[in-house]
Design a protein around this motif. Sequence first.
Motif, mmCIF file in Angstrom:
data_model
loop_
_atom_site.group_PDB
_atom_site.id
_atom_site.type_symbol
_atom_site.label_atom_id
_atom_site.label_comp_id
_atom_site.label_asym_id
_atom_site.label_seq_id
_atom_site.Cartn_x
_atom_site.Cartn_y
_atom_site.Cartn_z
ATOM 1 N N UNK A 65 25.502 23.433 -9.873
ATOM 2 C CA UNK A 65 26.732 24.012 -10.408
ATOM 3 C C UNK A 65 27.798 22.940 -10.629
ATOM 4 N N UNK A 66 28.471 23.029 -11.747
ATOM 5 C CA UNK A 66 29.584 22.131 -12.021
ATOM 6 C C UNK A 66 30.735 22.854 -12.737
ATOM 7 N N UNK A 67 30.407 23.897 -13.521
ATOM 8 C CA UNK A 67 31.452 24.549 -14.311
ATOM 9 C C UNK A 67 32.461 25.260 -13.420
ATOM 10 N N UNK A 68 31.975 25.945 -12.373
ATOM 11 C CA UNK A 68 32.885 26.621 -11.451
ATOM 12 C C UNK A 68 33.785 25.615 -10.733
ATOM 13 N N UNK A 69 33.227 24.450 -10.403
ATOM 14 C CA UNK A 69 34.036 23.433 -9.722
ATOM 15 C C UNK A 69 35.150 22.929 -10.622
ATOM 16 N N UNK A 70 34.857 22.771 -11.915
ATOM 17 C CA UNK A 70 35.895 22.338 -12.858
ATOM 18 C C UNK A 70 36.990 23.393 -12.980
ATOM 19 N N UNK A 71 36.603 24.672 -12.947
ATOM 20 C CA UNK A 71 37.574 25.750 -13.104
ATOM 21 C C UNK A 71 38.442 25.939 -11.870
ATOM 22 N N UNK A 72 37.814 25.923 -10.701
ATOM 23 C CA UNK A 72 38.500 26.361 -9.490
ATOM 24 C C UNK A 72 39.004 25.226 -8.607
ATOM 25 N N UNK A 73 38.506 24.011 -8.781
ATOM 26 C CA UNK A 73 38.914 22.892 -7.928
ATOM 27 C C UNK A 73 39.781 21.933 -8.729
ATOM 28 N N UNK A 74 41.061 21.863 -8.400
ATOM 29 C CA UNK A 74 41.983 20.975 -9.093
ATOM 30 C C UNK A 74 41.955 19.553 -8.541
ATOM 31 N N UNK A 75 41.577 19.428 -7.283
ATOM 32 C CA UNK A 75 41.535 18.124 -6.632
ATOM 33 C C UNK A 75 40.211 17.441 -6.960
ATOM 34 N N UNK A 76 40.260 16.306 -7.637
ATOM 35 C CA UNK A 76 39.030 15.602 -8.010
ATOM 36 C C UNK A 76 38.266 15.090 -6.799
ATOM 37 N N UNK A 77 38.940 14.941 -5.657
ATOM 38 C CA UNK A 77 38.248 14.498 -4.445
ATOM 39 C C UNK A 77 37.314 15.564 -3.888
ATOM 40 N N UNK A 78 37.455 16.800 -4.345
ATOM 41 C CA UNK A 78 36.592 17.891 -3.893
ATOM 42 C C UNK A 78 35.454 18.184 -4.867
ATOM 43 N N UNK A 79 35.418 17.502 -5.989
ATOM 44 C CA UNK A 79 34.413 17.785 -6.999
ATOM 45 C C UNK A 79 33.013 17.424 -6.512
ATOM 46 N N UNK A 80 32.017 18.232 -6.875
ATOM 47 C CA UNK A 80 30.627 17.914 -6.519
ATOM 48 C C UNK A 80 30.072 16.811 -7.411
ATOM 49 N N UNK A 81 28.864 16.364 -7.088
ATOM 50 C CA UNK A 81 28.284 15.228 -7.789
ATOM 51 C C UNK A 81 27.920 15.571 -9.235
ATOM 52 N N UNK A 82 27.709 16.856 -9.540
ATOM 53 C CA UNK A 82 27.395 17.230 -10.911
ATOM 54 C C UNK A 82 28.580 16.962 -11.843
#
Length: 289
Positions: free
Chosen positions: A211-228
Amino acid sequence: MNKLLARRNDILFNFFIYGLLTLSLLTVALPFLYVMFSSFSTKSEYLSRGFYIFPKDWTLNSYLYLVNSKGFIASYANTIYITVIGTVINVLITCLMAYGLSKSWLKGRVTLNFMVLFSMIFNGGMIPTYLVLKELSLINSYWSLFLSGAIAPFILIIMRSFFSNIPTELEESARIDGCSEWRLLFSIVIPLSLPSIITITLMYGVAHWNAYFQAILYLNDSNKWPVQVFLRQLLLESDSSMELNIGNYEYGPPVRMAAVLLIALPLLICYPFLQKYFNQGMFVGSVKG
């Protein structure tokens, strides 16, 4: 004459089948081999040779670049955390709801089953989901990823069907012996349902890992982004927008290949060990009676 003709037809049929399988294998294997071996090549060789499988000059610089990259290591750790915690939440909630819906004596069972089936066909959409998570103050929190997809309707139906196949006599005898509903679930039903549970664990785990699309939508902090998300940036952004050097290692296209391979590696390692449970769980959980 008929036997010779039948034998010739069998040979031609087998030749066609094996040829088709070989072509399918090459279609899958060649891109994977290209990505894997390209990650061990140098930047100059990758840009000058065109398509090739085996590099002339072998190097580990692409992997050393990623290992020394704080962004890659941090995002990889985020993905592991999201996958482990999210999968545990998914499996636990799915099993609890599927166990309840598998009981014919549950009040409102028909309505709840209809709601599950309805949500599998129709959903609220991206914007309403975002607004709900925003009102719950879950934006920029990992809980937005965990709770927004806590139950997959299709997987829930699989587990409900599996729980329905467990003999009621076994549960009744356990209740007569004084077994509570919680102990019945975790001491008897869950161990008997291990193939299906491993199956849905793999399905949920793969979904979280990719998953990466949900992380882009819901996580504003780039330090929390997953590896995808890190991989997406790595593949889409130009070389000029990346850090060209980390330590003594230069960024280049082989680094992208190495990142793809490292991200896919855990799933490639786990799947062969879980495949037998996956096949068994899918068939047993999808057939009633």
